[in-house]
Scaffold this motif. Structure first.
Motif, mmCIF file in Angstrom:
data_model
loop_
_atom_site.group_PDB
_atom_site.id
_atom_site.type_symbol
_atom_site.label_atom_id
_atom_site.label_comp_id
_atom_site.label_asym_id
_atom_site.label_seq_id
_atom_site.Cartn_x
_atom_site.Cartn_y
_atom_site.Cartn_z
ATOM 1 N N LEU A 108 0.858 -1.232 0.035
ATOM 2 C CA LEU A 108 -0.110 0.083 -0.121
ATOM 3 C C LEU A 108 0.857 1.128 -0.080
ATOM 4 C CD1 LEU A 108 -2.622 -1.283 2.358
ATOM 5 C CD2 LEU A 108 -2.814 -0.898 0.037
ATOM 6 N N TRP B 120 -2.127 6.053 -5.335
ATOM 7 C CA TRP B 120 -3.671 6.068 -3.991
ATOM 8 C C TRP B 120 -3.471 6.366 -3.415
ATOM 9 C CZ3 TRP B 120 -3.363 3.315 0.810
ATOM 10 C CH2 TRP B 120 -4.227 3.115 1.419
ATOM 11 N N PRO C 104 -9.467 3.189 0.181
ATOM 12 C CA PRO C 104 -9.977 1.740 -0.502
ATOM 13 C C PRO C 104 -8.873 0.382 -0.358
ATOM 14 C CG PRO C 104 -9.456 4.098 -2.223
ATOM 15 C CD PRO C 104 -9.176 4.863 -0.394
ATOM 16 N N TYR C 105 -8.963 -0.225 -0.674
ATOM 17 C CA TYR C 105 -8.855 -1.498 -1.015
ATOM 18 C C TYR C 105 -7.533 -1.946 0.190
ATOM 19 C CZ TYR C 105 -9.969 -0.069 -5.779
ATOM 20 O OH TYR C 105 -10.649 0.349 -6.150
ATOM 21 N N VAL C 106 -7.995 -1.476 1.704
ATOM 22 C CA VAL C 106 -7.326 -1.601 2.544
ATOM 23 C C VAL C 106 -7.922 -2.830 3.027
ATOM 24 C CG1 VAL C 106 -6.543 -1.378 4.918
ATOM 25 C CG2 VAL C 106 -6.281 0.564 2.890
ATOM 26 N N SER C 107 -9.071 -3.016 2.916
ATOM 27 C CA SER C 107 -9.524 -4.190 3.711
ATOM 28 C C SER C 107 -9.511 -5.027 3.215
ATOM 29 C CB SER C 107 -11.659 -3.577 3.728
ATOM 30 O OG SER C 107 -12.275 -3.845 2.219
ATOM 31 N N SER C 108 -9.907 -4.975 1.246
ATOM 32 C CA SER C 108 -8.813 -6.570 0.738
ATOM 33 C C SER C 108 -7.363 -6.458 0.685
ATOM 34 C CB SER C 108 -9.295 -5.649 -0.701
ATOM 35 O OG SER C 108 -10.762 -5.496 -1.276
ATOM 36 N N VAL C 109 -6.501 -6.045 1.053
ATOM 37 C CA VAL C 109 -5.800 -6.048 1.491
ATOM 38 C C VAL C 109 -5.596 -7.059 2.891
ATOM 39 C CG1 VAL C 109 -2.910 -5.098 1.940
ATOM 40 C CG2 VAL C 109 -4.363 -4.469 0.877
ATOM 41 N N ARG D 13 -8.047 -8.770 3.880
ATOM 42 C CA ARG D 13 -8.576 -9.816 3.625
ATOM 43 C C ARG D 13 -7.562 -10.599 3.129
ATOM 44 N NH1 ARG D 13 -13.309 -7.889 3.121
ATOM 45 N NH2 ARG D 13 -12.952 -7.062 0.949
#
Length: 407
Positions: free
Chosen positions: A242, A250, A266-271, A273
């Motif tokens: 990130l 980003w 954005p996308y932190v929760s995806s990272v 998971r």
């Protein structure tokens, strides 16, 4: 290390605050019979409470002084145990109740060179030197965290488990209730009675300590809720990805949450998971290795423990600098045996350790701000850890597979 701890003004400073503010506050609350249920920074298994309370054993010192004294004592115990193990290579002597099958015999893997194990001839002081020279690379951090004490339990468990599986298992069980990862020291125990005895002893020891703590305190398992909410720390492998993305545009930011600086956006929760999925994949790989391993050598428990902890470190959402204390301890244990296949991995830990201290506390402002220098530092440090993990897994896998020449 002591001088830096007293001054505590290197880099961002405040390293010792963990002890005289956070730990001391926890000890006062634990003394009142309750775990810190409403404290988002309390994210440790209940056995950690015993370590936090341990400075009370030295009432003539302040809490800070007593904590540091006990950390130094644990450091000395580890160094002595490693030096002694290096002289005798006690791992060469299988436990008397071990019963491997013909296909799972303990052989000297000296790597398929045909060298026979000779009990009593040690690997020398390399393990002790790795610990003694490697720990100061973390500056004063090891004396202001309780990871040296936990590592002492793991090191003693590994060195004991082959000849005294019940004692080794008990130490691993106690360590697991303090910080989880010491249970991995039992992953590579030889199949048969050694494994059964060590795991049973670990369960009994952990249950006994948990029972004692639960009887005397409320909210014993409060840490589980705090762990569940952890995000992606800036020093983790996912955090490094990130940080690189932030340099490329980003729009994420960094916030102080749950006792650490974490990414939001954005996308932190995806990272996060993905990190959890990678940890699950690491568990599956270790289970597969255990099921398919056929050749055990005296250092296999050591090598397996180092590989496992490395895997869980690089897939974690958090890689604090004190994680390197664990890895140094396990790498040092590997070097006490001439049968280990993890020498290169153990040596890779030294530059990774030095870079960890450079990242925190020396250049932590650069890391938090996400400057080019800070991001480059984390890329190199985490790259070294990732390389060490992959090399450790490869060495563990190839070292325990059947020799093709013998089937």
């Amino acid at each position: 290390m002591l001088a830096l701890l007293v001054r505590d003004d290197l880099g961002v400073g405040g390293v010792s605050r963990e002890v005289y503010v956070l730990y001391r506050g926890w000890s006062e609350q634990l003394g009142r019979g309750t775990f810190p249920a409403d404290d988002s920074t309390w994210q440790y298994p209940p056995g950690a409470g015993a370590v936090i309370l341990s400075p009370a054993l030295l009432p003539w010192l302040t809490y800070f002084q007593a904590f540091v004294a006990l950390a130094l004592l644990a450091d000395a115990v580890i160094a002595f145990a490693l030096a002694r193990a290096g002289r005798t290579d006690a791992s060469d002597r299988a436990a008397p109740d071990q019963d491997p099958s013909p296909a799972e015999t303990s052989v000297d893997p000296g790597a398929g060179t045909g060298i026979e194990a000779r009990p009593g001839r040690g690997a020398g002081p390399a393990g002790a030197w790795l610990w003694v020279c490697g720990l100061p690379l973390l500056l004063h951090i090891p004396l202001a965290r309780y990871d040296v004490q936990v590592t002492a339990l793991a090191v003693l468990a590994l060195l004991a488990v082959r000849r005294r599986p019940r004692a080794g298992g008990a130490l691993a069980g106690l360590g697991a209730l303090v910080k989880g990862w010491p249970l991995l020291t039992l992953l590579g125990t030889p199949r048969g009675r050694t494994t059964r005895a060590s795991w049973a002893s670990a369960a009994v020891a952990a249950a006994a300590l948990l029972g004692v703590l639960a009887l005397g305190h409320t909210h014993t398992l409060a840490f589980l809720d705090q762990q569940r909410h952890r995000g992606v720390q800036i020093e983790s492998l996912g955090g490094t990805a990130l940080a690189v993305a932030r340099l490329a545009g980003w729009p994420g930011t960094v916030e102080y949450r749950y006792g650490a600086f974490e990414f939001t956006g954005p996308y932190v929760s995806s990272v996060a998971r993905i990190s959890l999925l990678l940890t699950a994949a690491a568990c599956c790989w270790l289970l597969l290795w255990r099921l398919r391993a056929r050749r055990w050598n005296p250092a296999t428990p050591f090598d397996a423990a180092l590989a496992a902890v490395l895997l869980f470190t690089v897939t974690s959402r958090v890689i604090s600098p004190q994680y390197l204390v664990w890895l140094l301890g396990l790498g040092a244990v590997c070097l006490t045996s001439r049968h280990t296949r993890q020498r290169t991995v153990a040596l890779l830990l030294l530059p990774a350790t030095a870079l960890s201290a450079l990242a925190y506390p020396v250049l932590y402002e650069e890391v938090v701000a996400g400057t080019v220098a800070g991001v480059a530092l984390m890329v190199v440090r985490n790259g070294l850890l990732l390389a060490a993990a992959l090399l450790a897994c490869r060495a563990l896998w190839t070292g325990t597979r059947p020799d093709r020449r013998t089937g």
